[in-house]
Design a protein around this motif. Structure first.
Motif, mmCIF file in Angstrom:
data_model
loop_
_atom_site.group_PDB
_atom_site.id
_atom_site.type_symbol
_atom_site.label_atom_id
_atom_site.label_comp_id
_atom_site.label_asym_id
_atom_site.label_seq_id
_atom_site.Cartn_x
_atom_site.Cartn_y
_atom_site.Cartn_z
ATOM 1 N N LEU A 194 0.824 -1.198 0.000
ATOM 2 C CA LEU A 194 0.000 0.000 0.000
ATOM 3 C C LEU A 194 0.865 1.257 0.000
ATOM 4 O O LEU A 194 2.063 1.209 0.271
ATOM 5 C CB LEU A 194 -0.933 -0.006 1.213
ATOM 6 N N ALA A 195 0.227 2.384 -0.283
ATOM 7 C CA ALA A 195 0.956 3.650 -0.359
ATOM 8 C C ALA A 195 1.606 4.027 0.964
ATOM 9 O O ALA A 195 2.652 4.681 0.993
ATOM 10 C CB ALA A 195 0.013 4.767 -0.816
ATOM 11 N N ASN A 196 1.012 3.623 2.087
ATOM 12 C CA ASN A 196 1.569 3.957 3.404
ATOM 13 C C ASN A 196 2.637 2.968 3.868
ATOM 14 O O ASN A 196 3.137 3.070 4.986
ATOM 15 C CB ASN A 196 0.453 4.049 4.448
ATOM 16 N N GLY A 197 2.954 1.981 3.021
ATOM 17 C CA GLY A 197 3.980 1.007 3.366
ATOM 18 C C GLY A 197 3.455 -0.256 3.998
ATOM 19 O O GLY A 197 4.228 -1.200 4.251
ATOM 20 N N ASP A 198 2.152 -0.331 4.275
ATOM 21 C CA ASP A 198 1.571 -1.556 4.824
ATOM 22 C C ASP A 198 1.579 -2.665 3.771
ATOM 23 O O ASP A 198 1.509 -2.398 2.563
ATOM 24 C CB ASP A 198 0.136 -1.312 5.292
ATOM 25 N N VAL A 199 1.611 -3.899 4.266
ATOM 26 C CA VAL A 199 1.689 -5.072 3.395
ATOM 27 C C VAL A 199 0.438 -5.926 3.575
ATOM 28 O O VAL A 199 -0.019 -6.159 4.702
ATOM 29 C CB VAL A 199 2.938 -5.909 3.742
ATOM 30 N N ILE A 200 -0.119 -6.385 2.452
ATOM 31 C CA ILE A 200 -1.194 -7.377 2.460
ATOM 32 C C ILE A 200 -0.684 -8.612 1.726
ATOM 33 O O ILE A 200 -0.202 -8.513 0.592
ATOM 34 C CB ILE A 200 -2.466 -6.833 1.784
ATOM 35 N N LEU A 201 -0.763 -9.757 2.379
ATOM 36 C CA LEU A 201 -0.277 -11.005 1.802
ATOM 37 C C LEU A 201 -1.420 -11.741 1.109
ATOM 38 O O LEU A 201 -2.528 -11.844 1.657
ATOM 39 C CB LEU A 201 0.323 -11.905 2.880
ATOM 40 N N GLN A 202 -1.162 -12.263 -0.074
ATOM 41 C CA GLN A 202 -2.134 -13.052 -0.821
ATOM 42 C C GLN A 202 -1.690 -14.510 -0.808
ATOM 43 O O GLN A 202 -0.499 -14.798 -0.926
ATOM 44 C CB GLN A 202 -2.247 -12.521 -2.256
ATOM 45 N N PHE A 212 -0.883 -7.691 7.006
ATOM 46 C CA PHE A 212 0.385 -7.882 7.711
ATOM 47 C C PHE A 212 0.867 -6.616 8.413
ATOM 48 O O PHE A 212 1.656 -6.659 9.349
ATOM 49 C CB PHE A 212 1.442 -8.356 6.706
ATOM 50 N N GLY A 213 0.416 -5.472 7.928
ATOM 51 C CA GLY A 213 0.918 -4.207 8.457
ATOM 52 C C GLY A 213 2.290 -3.890 7.885
ATOM 53 O O GLY A 213 2.665 -4.351 6.806
ATOM 54 N N LYS A 214 3.047 -3.096 8.599
ATOM 55 C CA LYS A 214 4.405 -2.763 8.164
ATOM 56 C C LYS A 214 5.282 -4.026 8.173
ATOM 57 O O LYS A 214 5.082 -4.921 8.985
ATOM 58 C CB LYS A 214 5.010 -1.708 9.086
ATOM 59 N N PRO A 215 6.255 -4.112 7.270
ATOM 60 C CA PRO A 215 7.140 -5.288 7.238
ATOM 61 C C PRO A 215 8.142 -5.275 8.384
ATOM 62 O O PRO A 215 9.349 -5.098 8.190
ATOM 63 C CB PRO A 215 7.816 -5.180 5.870
ATOM 64 N N LYS A 221 4.915 -12.154 13.472
ATOM 65 C CA LYS A 221 3.661 -12.119 12.709
ATOM 66 C C LYS A 221 3.417 -13.431 11.978
ATOM 67 O O LYS A 221 2.270 -13.893 11.884
ATOM 68 C CB LYS A 221 3.682 -10.948 11.731
ATOM 69 N N PHE A 222 4.480 -14.043 11.456
ATOM 70 C CA PHE A 222 4.292 -15.322 10.771
ATOM 71 C C PHE A 222 3.946 -16.438 11.756
ATOM 72 O O PHE A 222 3.267 -17.406 11.387
ATOM 73 C CB PHE A 222 5.516 -15.675 9.931
ATOM 74 N N LYS A 223 4.381 -16.316 12.994
ATOM 75 C CA LYS A 223 3.957 -17.282 14.018
ATOM 76 C C LYS A 223 2.453 -17.170 14.234
ATOM 77 O O LYS A 223 1.758 -18.183 14.411
ATOM 78 C CB LYS A 223 4.711 -17.031 15.321
ATOM 79 N N LYS A 224 1.925 -15.953 14.204
ATOM 80 C CA LYS A 224 0.475 -15.766 14.356
ATOM 81 C C LYS A 224 -0.277 -16.309 13.136
ATOM 82 O O LYS A 224 -1.364 -16.883 13.274
ATOM 83 C CB LYS A 224 0.163 -14.282 14.579
ATOM 84 N N ILE A 225 0.287 -16.122 11.953
ATOM 85 C CA ILE A 225 -0.339 -16.688 10.750
ATOM 86 C C ILE A 225 -0.364 -18.208 10.848
ATOM 87 O O ILE A 225 -1.352 -18.865 10.479
ATOM 88 C CB ILE A 225 0.406 -16.240 9.481
ATOM 89 N N SER A 226 0.728 -18.782 11.369
ATOM 90 C CA SER A 226 0.800 -20.231 11.549
ATOM 91 C C SER A 226 -0.270 -20.707 12.524
ATOM 92 O O SER A 226 -0.898 -21.761 12.316
ATOM 93 C CB SER A 226 2.195 -20.621 12.042
ATOM 94 N N VAL A 246 -2.915 -9.525 11.345
ATOM 95 C CA VAL A 246 -1.896 -9.905 12.341
ATOM 96 C C VAL A 246 -0.969 -8.729 12.660
ATOM 97 O O VAL A 246 0.094 -8.927 13.247
ATOM 98 C CB VAL A 246 -1.057 -11.111 11.846
ATOM 99 N N LYS A 247 -1.382 -7.527 12.297
ATOM 100 C CA LYS A 247 -0.439 -6.418 12.430
ATOM 101 C C LYS A 247 -0.361 -5.837 13.839
ATOM 102 O O LYS A 247 0.567 -5.082 14.147
ATOM 103 C CB LYS A 247 -0.755 -5.306 11.421
ATOM 104 N N PHE A 248 -1.315 -6.202 14.706
ATOM 105 C CA PHE A 248 -1.281 -5.698 16.070
ATOM 106 C C PHE A 248 -0.627 -6.714 17.006
ATOM 107 O O PHE A 248 -0.867 -7.930 16.875
ATOM 108 C CB PHE A 248 -2.693 -5.363 16.549
#
Length: 255
Positions: A194-202, A212-215, A221-226, A246-248
């Protein structure tokens, strides 16, 4: 005492003689080197995982066209090796080049390539790549690697400015993290930046997107996705939720 002094004198004379012989030899080699003539051009491109974004024949043809000194019989001492090296390194997919002359008068060119890590896709403009070192690369006419895709306004800005920007290191870290992990490399199909630097994973499997929020805090964050995959999906099913956030810190929000 006299014997010791005599030995020191003999040793000094011996060292002096060896020095003279070495100097004569070096001078002879330099003279022979000056007399050496060009016998050919050989280009070697170092492949990585059998991927070749730079063709040896392309570099060969480029140098022969641009440097008229590369002709049989020309003294190699007149060939501008440094200029050849810089010419090769100007190729967008060349990471590093080494040019030297072998004992037979052949000019040797060794090339190391940039390797694409992700592809930036744009519907209304040319695509581009991000290399493993964060270098922005054009697309290649020789090969199309299968890498994660990046799209979105933030991705457009990368190609427009030719730089990863202020968050470049963290974005590159995220790309490397996904690339190194077999599970995530297979499951994450693309990134929307995104323009603000946030990431969305597909994802490859599942219709929901992962906010995902900021990288940053990447491993956490990947532990939370798991956890989402192993504990929530088995209970609720793959298609229950459209968005997973999972960005918070310490939260997984499913909507």
């Amino acid at each position: 005492m006299g014997t010791n002094r005599s030995w020191k004198l003999k040793r000094w004379v011996l060292f002096a003689a060896m020095g003279m012989i070495l100097a004569i030899y070096v001078g002879f080699v330099e003279i022979k080197g000056d007399e050496k003539t060009f016998t050919g051009l050989e280009v070697y491109v170092e492949g990585v995982s059998e991927l070749y974004f730079v063709e040896e024949k392309e570099i060969h043809r480029m140098l022969e066209n641009d440097f008229e000194q590369l002709k049989p019989g020309v003294k190699v001492s007149t060939i501008p090796l440094y200029e050849l090296e810089k010419k090769v390194e100007n190729h967008p997919f060349v990471k590093d080049a080494e040019v030297f002359v072998d004992l037979k008068g052949k000019v040797m060119v060794k090339v190391a390539q940039h390797i694409p890590l992700a592809r930036i896709t744009r519907p209304m403009a040319p695509d581009g790549y991000i290399s493993t070192e964060g270098v922005i690369l054009p697309t290649s006419t020789h090969f199309t690697p299968r890498v994660i895709t990046i799209q979105g306004r933030g991705a457009d800005r990368i190609l427009e400015t030719g730089s990863l920007g202020t968050d470049g290191d963290s974005l590159l870290e995220l790309l490397h993290f996904i690339d190194r992990d077999k599970l995530w490399h297979a499951q994450i199909s693309g990134i929307e930046l995104l323009a603000n630097g946030d990431v969305i994973l597909q994802q490859q499997v599942g219709k929901q997107v992962i906010e995902f929020g900021k990288p940053e805090s990447i491993e956490e964050k990947f532990k939370k996705i798991s956890i989402y995959y192993t504990e929530i999906v088995p209970l609720k099913g793959w298609n229950t939720y459209e968005r997973v956030n999972v960005k918070f810190k310490d939260q997984i929000i499913c909507e």
